[in-house]
Design a protein around this motif. Sequence first.
Motif, mmCIF file in Angstrom:
data_model
loop_
_atom_site.group_PDB
_atom_site.id
_atom_site.type_symbol
_atom_site.label_atom_id
_atom_site.label_comp_id
_atom_site.label_asym_id
_atom_site.label_seq_id
_atom_site.Cartn_x
_atom_site.Cartn_y
_atom_site.Cartn_z
ATOM 1 N N GLY A 77 0.817 -1.209 0.000
ATOM 2 C CA GLY A 77 0.000 0.000 0.000
ATOM 3 C C GLY A 77 0.848 1.256 0.000
ATOM 4 N N HIS A 122 -7.795 -6.038 7.597
ATOM 5 C CA HIS A 122 -6.660 -5.123 7.426
ATOM 6 C C HIS A 122 -6.353 -4.362 8.716
ATOM 7 C CE1 HIS A 122 -10.281 -2.903 6.214
ATOM 8 N NE2 HIS A 122 -9.668 -1.816 6.644
ATOM 9 N N TYR A 140 -4.886 0.748 5.188
ATOM 10 C CA TYR A 140 -5.313 0.649 3.799
ATOM 11 C C TYR A 140 -4.471 1.651 3.027
ATOM 12 C CZ TYR A 140 -8.203 -0.596 -0.094
ATOM 13 O OH TYR A 140 -8.631 -1.093 -1.301
#
Length: 183
Positions: A77, A122, A140
């Motif tokens: 990410g 997550h 995220y």
Amino acid sequence: MKNTISRLKGHGIKFEAGLTSEEIIRIEDIYKIIFPVDLREMLHNALPVGERFPNWRDFSEHNTNRILEMLNWPLEGMLFDVEHNEFWFDLWGSKPIEIEKAKELCIEEYKKVPKLIPIYSHRYISSHPNEEGNPIFSVYQTDIIYYGENLDEYFKVEFNDKEHKDINYSKIKKIEFWSDIVG
């Protein structure tokens, strides 16, 4: 920790027998992680199972790869945001103009920060400091927020026994790097 497990069972979370000390050592060796004290205690008492929990007991190639992907999720990410969303951490110095060099530097710097260990979906806990009470992060890309003051409080938030807005931010332990990029 037994209260946390009982509360989760009340929400329909299934559990298997806890991990043995030998299993924990094997997991930490395979994944190059160290479970913080409270997560280790929970996993030793009872192993939560379900699609969104990492299956720490399953050492099959498929599951090992799945957990490795979960462990790598925060870096992936971050790399995405370095390339596409202009993310850069000031303490890394000047961002290289060439995107591949910027991503290489991001990877090198990432290797220096505490590892994040997946808990559920997550949501992650820092491996360092190796003590009780590390906060839980929702990760995220670089949209990273606190999702609980500690493991027990996190599960309250995740399973609606506590509102996210009721997190006591003044009680959250600062975690190297991760606390600095919380949005």
